[in-house]
Design an enzyme around this catalytic site. Structure first.
Site, short mmCIF file in Angstrom:
data_model
loop_
_atom_site.label_atom_id
_atom_site.label_comp_id
_atom_site.label_asym_id
_atom_site.label_seq_id
_atom_site.Cartn_x
_atom_site.Cartn_y
_atom_site.Cartn_z
N SER A 142 41.06 35.79 33.90
CA SER A 142 41.57 36.79 34.84
C SER A 142 42.34 36.11 35.95
O SER A 142 42.03 34.97 36.34
CB SER A 142 40.40 37.57 35.45
OG SER A 142 40.84 38.42 36.48
N TYR A 155 32.34 39.03 39.36
CA TYR A 155 33.35 39.03 38.31
C TYR A 155 34.21 37.76 38.39
O TYR A 155 34.41 37.06 37.39
CB TYR A 155 34.23 40.26 38.45
CG TYR A 155 35.36 40.35 37.46
CD1 TYR A 155 35.13 40.81 36.17
CD2 TYR A 155 36.66 39.99 37.82
CE1 TYR A 155 36.18 40.90 35.24
CE2 TYR A 155 37.70 40.07 36.91
CZ TYR A 155 37.45 40.53 35.63
OH TYR A 155 38.49 40.60 34.72
#
Length: 292
Positions: A142, A155
């Site tokens: 990400s 996350y």
């Protein structure tokens, strides 16, 4: 979408989180290039429908990346039916949309378990088969690792772990003829950020180009091409590649101050559901003691 080719003819791709979002759209493009698919997802109805939509010769397999036994069963079925595994797209993941203070501990640790430990479990379940084919493993990482932002703590930590795990695995697997890649998508129009409890508005507080939100099809095109090329790293939007070079500009200075100010304006609403611990904390502080 990429035109039909035979670049991956005869190759078997094992795709976790393959029933929706980036996983499904990337799998669709791999199939168009000739790959046979083992789509893996914990939603039985959704993964069966995804395999049906892509067409004959592809599998929809129910498995949960938090469950080693179910992954082992999924790998066995993929190998028995399709003959082996050439490509692993370790993609299954969940997002986060709250601050550390407003989140349950179990929720935060589950994010890490799915996004990091789930990818580790996927690799352990598939690695010997990939070595046998001198194949390729790619991780969905990400752009969150390029810039730490509020409401993405667990996350981003998990994805940073994925990046580190992939780097070590790359060195370990090289002598076996296995290549390892990391794909860094930015904000993408999927249910993860546009569904229930979405973070679709959060991107607006980020500096460009981190604020860009991409269509899932464009992201999947880039991901599929990276898989064909057995790329070491790939980014979408591609300009994110350069953020690794200028990362200090995004982690210090004016942009960071701007983000802190944005956080200060919004943190009260983000933490509106915080359990009523304030009186307990105040009482403990008055006594000069911590709270466990």
């Amino acid at each position: 979408m990429t035109a039909h080719t035979d670049e991956l003819a005869g190759r078997v791709a094992f795709v976790t989180g393959g029933a929706s979002g980036i996983g499904y759209e990337t799998a669709l493009r791999l199939a168009a290039r000739g790959a046979r698919l083992a789509l893996v997802d914990r939603d039985a109805a959704q993964v069966a429908e995804a395999a049906r939509r892509i067409g004959g010769g592809h599998l929809g397999i129910v498995a949960d990346v938090t469950d080693v036994a179910s992954l082992d069963t999924a790998v066995t079925r993929a190998v028995d039916t399709l003959g082996g595994i050439d490509i692993v797209v370790s993609n299954a993941g969940v997002g986060s949309a709250s601050t550390v203070r407003a989140s349950d501990t179990d929720h935060l640790t589950r994010i890490v378990d799915i996004n990091l430990s789930g990818q580790i479990r996927t690799v352990k379940a598939t690695l010997e088969w990939v070595i046998a084919r001198r194949g390729y493993i790619v991780f969905t990482c990400s752009a969150a690792v390029l810039k730490n932002t509020p409401k993405s703590s667990a996350y981003a930590a998990a994805k940073a772990g994925v990046e580190a795990f992939a780097g070590a695995l790359r060195m370990e697997a090289a002598s076996h003829g296995v290549d390892v890649g990391v794909f860094y998508p930015g904000w993408t129009r999927t249910p993860m950020i546009h569904g229930k409890a979405s973070r679709s508005a959060d991107s607006k507080s980020l500096p460009w180009p981190l604020s860009i939100t991409s269509e899932v099809g464009d992201v999947a095109d880039a991901y599929a091409q990276a898989i064909v090329e057995r790329a070491r790293t790939a980014y979408f939007p591609r300009i994110h590649r350069y953020l690794h070079w200028i990362r200090p500009l995004y982690t210090n200075g004016a942009w960071d101050r701007r983000l802190r100010d944005e956080t200060a304006r919004n943190v009260a609403s983000w933490e509106a559901d915080l359990p009523p611990y304030r009186d307990l904390l105040r009482a403990a502080n008055d006594r000069g003691k911590g709270v466990s």
